[in-house]
Design a protein around this motif. Structure first.
Motif, PDB file in Angstrom:
ATOM      1  N   VAL A 153       0.890  -1.241   0.107  1.00  0.00           N
ATOM      2  CA  VAL A 153       0.050   0.011  -0.023  1.00  0.00           C
ATOM      3  C   VAL A 153       0.992   1.228   0.133  1.00  0.00           C
ATOM      4  O   VAL A 153       1.623   1.384   0.746  1.00  0.00           O
ATOM      5  N   THR A 154       0.588   2.106  -1.046  1.00  0.00           N
ATOM      6  CA  THR A 154       1.226   3.363  -1.019  1.00  0.00           C
ATOM      7  C   THR A 154       0.235   4.486  -0.593  1.00  0.00           C
ATOM      8  O   THR A 154      -0.784   4.737  -1.243  1.00  0.00           O
ATOM      9  N   THR A 155       0.720   5.331   0.230  1.00  0.00           N
ATOM     10  CA  THR A 155      -0.256   6.419   0.733  1.00  0.00           C
ATOM     11  C   THR A 155       0.437   7.870   0.490  1.00  0.00           C
ATOM     12  O   THR A 155       1.603   7.937   0.854  1.00  0.00           O
ATOM     13  N   ALA A 195      -1.424   6.673   7.418  1.00  0.00           N
ATOM     14  CA  ALA A 195      -0.933   7.779   6.487  1.00  0.00           C
ATOM     15  C   ALA A 195      -1.223   8.815   7.499  1.00  0.00           C
ATOM     16  O   ALA A 195       0.023   9.569   7.660  1.00  0.00           O
ATOM     17  N   VAL A 218      -6.077  12.005   1.675  1.00  0.00           N
ATOM     18  CA  VAL A 218      -5.100  10.771   1.827  1.00  0.00           C
ATOM     19  C   VAL A 218      -5.284  10.121   0.557  1.00  0.00           C
ATOM     20  O   VAL A 218      -6.430   9.840   0.284  1.00  0.00           O
ATOM     21  N   THR A 219      -4.289   9.940  -0.113  1.00  0.00           N
ATOM     22  CA  THR A 219      -4.558   9.193  -1.413  1.00  0.00           C
ATOM     23  C   THR A 219      -4.019   7.665  -1.277  1.00  0.00           C
ATOM     24  O   THR A 219      -2.780   7.520  -0.656  1.00  0.00           O
ATOM     25  N   VAL A 220      -4.727   6.666  -1.550  1.00  0.00           N
ATOM     26  CA  VAL A 220      -4.468   5.490  -1.305  1.00  0.00           C
ATOM     27  C   VAL A 220      -4.352   4.565  -2.793  1.00  0.00           C
ATOM     28  O   VAL A 220      -5.233   4.513  -3.587  1.00  0.00           O
ATOM     29  N   THR A 242       4.840   3.824   2.387  1.00  0.00           N
ATOM     30  CA  THR A 242       4.478   2.493   2.013  1.00  0.00           C
ATOM     31  C   THR A 242       4.277   1.518   3.170  1.00  0.00           C
ATOM     32  O   THR A 242       5.006   1.692   4.068  1.00  0.00           O
ATOM     33  N   ARG A 253      -3.206   0.424  -3.765  1.00  0.00           N
ATOM     34  CA  ARG A 253      -3.098  -0.789  -3.301  1.00  0.00           C
ATOM     35  C   ARG A 253      -2.537  -1.688  -4.456  1.00  0.00           C
ATOM     36  O   ARG A 253      -3.401  -1.829  -5.491  1.00  0.00           O
ATOM     37  N   ALA A 301      -5.373   2.270   5.812  1.00  0.00           N
ATOM     38  CA  ALA A 301      -4.518   3.224   5.327  1.00  0.00           C
ATOM     39  C   ALA A 301      -4.689   4.542   5.561  1.00  0.00           C
ATOM     40  O   ALA A 301      -3.517   5.242   5.659  1.00  0.00           O
ATOM     41  N   VAL A 302      -5.739   4.841   5.761  1.00  0.00           N
ATOM     42  CA  VAL A 302      -5.975   6.583   6.139  1.00  0.00           C
ATOM     43  C   VAL A 302      -5.355   6.540   7.316  1.00  0.00           C
ATOM     44  O   VAL A 302      -4.448   7.647   7.645  1.00  0.00           O
ATOM     45  N   LEU A 329     -10.507  10.754   1.675  1.00  0.00           N
ATOM     46  CA  LEU A 329     -10.164   9.419   1.018  1.00  0.00           C
ATOM     47  C   LEU A 329     -10.068   9.525  -0.505  1.00  0.00           C
ATOM     48  O   LEU A 329     -11.151   9.567  -1.062  1.00  0.00           O
TER      49      LEU A 329
END
Length: 561
Positions: free
Chosen positions: A400-402, A525, A413-415, A437, A417, A521-522, A540
């Protein structure tokens, strides 16, 4: 029906004519099974006998297919005892027994477009064409979907003159008529409204897509974020039959673990093709079908065994090519946004004559060869395809990249996966400010090395109570001491995220239900960016077109459980 010299003693139904269906390969048998019920329905004058010809290298699965359809099957060596009035097949290579009954051969693809190995010699032959020896008897009739196919035949098989019947293509008619049900097919496959379905089609043999680019599927899954895209694969039945499902699945283990929708070998490929937003294909018939019904297309490869002058060869001259070394996502997005539904209409017109009438024309031809008047019921018309059963496509871990940015005063927050199973097939993102990540694993992840390395642990299913979710979070953090946080959904829409320091964040997200990975993920981050986890709102952002409002609220800590 019972077969043998005393069959009449055991039969309940006494037909006037006997139709023998010659089943030789999965592909050809499926074609007959899909069309025949509409042709002879409710007609007790026609007795249908299914006979298995085991001489093909691709015969594995034929008997299972017939038995699943409820067909009684006679051995091929008993066909001579049946005295058929007509033999029907979609395989041109059936070893037809002696006699004078006509033989009607349906196409199992689109026309005569491919050179294939000849099982009777060491040479190649034109796929779909019956042997000259059978043509010379005057018994054989070949159904074609367009008059141009008869002209093509005459150039290479002069004995085919006058032995073709123009009927159209029932499969193409079904695809066209099923387009209004596209949304139902997507839902059945588990494709969300905001996701783009990329369908990959491979024919069989050394020049096919899978032979030339066996790692294309994991590469696609590694470069298409799984919240924005789904990837499916339609693989020719000859691949399943010759190599077995075990071999196919083993060679595509990473793709399957990453959520590949591997479409079953029979029936389901048609609604899956209707559901697709874009098709990546080769010179197989599925590629031509997809283009003809208006699907955006990229050719990943194109075999030299495609016959010049055919519709599929014409398609190769105008369809754009996929460059596996370039940005796969950009190529797919560009071909979708730049597509016109009528882009390949001229090619479709050269492949499929009189769309919508194939079943009616085929029934007329069938009864003419049976020497029976057609039933008084209206001619059959194509039916909408049934929704497919969803393939198992469970993903259990993600890289996961945030990214965190200020958006009109509130954090966004950009997610992104990517399934961990295909992470090695992707391109490494350069480190940059504001990007974080982490590895996230579901609680049913079977690879313990992944779970032990995961920063985020996720409960697969929402729990019924808040207390139950808090207990799960506390137990998960205790069981996996290397993790930073654990998250569990609660029925009703919220997600509880527990941190290693004892804090618990309740996350409420607008929009459709989602798995615990996005809310977690939020929180991850925000924690990495040093943002407060108390009462507040965050945007999100999943992909370019999907924004959801997220509300974070601190709850009593885990020590209170």
């Amino acid at each position: 029906m019972p077969v043998g010299p005393d069959a009449h003693r055991w039969s309940t139904f006494r037909g006037e004519r006997t139709l023998v269906v010659a089943a030789r390969t999965v592909t050809s048998t499926v074609r007959v099974l899909e069309a025949l019920p509409a042709l002879v329905r409710d007609d007790s004058r026609v007795t249908v006998v299914f006979a298995f010809d085991p001489t093909s290298a691709f015969n594995d699965g034929v008997l299972d297919l017939l038995r699943d359809a409820g067909c009684r099957v006679a051995p091929w060596d008993q066909v001579g005892h049946i005295s058929p009035d007509l033999i029907l097949s979609a395989s041109e290579n059936v070893d037809v027994p002696d006699g004078d009954c006509p033989v009607l051969v349906l196409p199992h693809g689109v026309g005569f477009q491919k050179l294939v190995p000849d099982s009777r010699s060491s040479h190649e032959r034109l796929s779909g064409v019956v042997p000259d020896s059978l043509l010379a008897t005057g018994r054989a009739w070949m159904a074609v979907s367009h008059p141009a196919q008869e002209q093509q035949l005459l150039a290479s098989h002069p004995k085919a003159a006058g032995r073709t019947l123009l009927v159209g293509d029932p499969c193409f008619d079904e695809l066209l008529g099923s387009r209004p049900h596209r949304r139902a097919y997507r839902e059945a496959l588990g494709v969300a409204e905001h996701q783009r379905l990329v369908m990959v089609s491979s024919t069989w043999g050394p020049t096919s897509l899978l032979a030339g680019q066996p790692d294309l599927l994991p590469h696609l899954l590694a470069r298409l974020p799984c919240d924005e895209y789904r990837v499916g694969a339609v693989v020719h039945p000859n691949v399943w039959s010759a190599h077995g499902s075990w071999q196919l699945r083993t060679l595509q283990t990473a793709a399957l673990d990453a959520g590949l929708l591997l479409i079953p070998a029979v029936h389901a490929w048609r609604p899956a093709l209707v559901a697709a937003d874009v098709l990546v294909g080769d010179h197989g018939s599925v590629t031509l079908y997809g283009a003809a019904v208006g699907t955006p297309l990229l050719l990943a490869t194109f075999g030299g065994d495609a016959v010049p002058g055919t519709a599929v060869r014409d398609l190769a001259s105008v369809a754009p090519r996929l460059d596996p070394r370039a940005d796969l996502r950009r190529q797919l997005d560009d071909v979708v946004t730049g597509h016109r539904p009528d882009r390949y209409a001229a090619i479709a017109e050269r492949a499929f004559a009189e769309p919508g009438r194939a079943l009616a024309r085929l029934r007329a031809a069938l009864y003419r060869l049976l020497r029976l008047p057609e039933p008084s019921s209206p001619p059959p018309s194509p039916l909408a395809l049934p929704a497919p059963d969803p393939p198992d496509a469970t993903v259990t871990s993600w890289q996961v990249t945030t990214g965190v940015a200020q958006d009109s005063g509130s954090p966004a927050v950009t997610v992104c996966r990517i399934p961990a199973a295909v992470h090695a097939y992707g391109t490494r993102r350069p480190d940059s400010a504001g990007l974080f990540t982490h590895l996230a694993c579901m609680d049913d992840e079977r690879d313990l090395s992944l779970t032990e390395s995961a920063s985020v642990l996720l409960g697969r299913r929402p729990l019924s109570t808040t207390a139950g979710a808090l207990r799960w979070v506390k137990d998960a953090l205790a069981r996996w001491p290397g993790s930073l946080l654990a998250a569990s959904g609660v029925r009703g829409g919220v997600c509880l995220v527990g941190l290693r320091d004892g804090r618990v964040v309740e996350v409420a997200v607008t929009g459709p239900p989602m798995d615990a990975g996005l809310p977690a993920a939020v929180v991850y981050a925000c924690l990495r960016a040093g943002l407060p986890l108390g009462d507040g709102q965050v945007t999100l952002r999943v992909g370019e077109l999907r924004d959801e409002d997220v509300v974070l609220r601190l709850r009593p800590g885990l020590t209170a459980v």
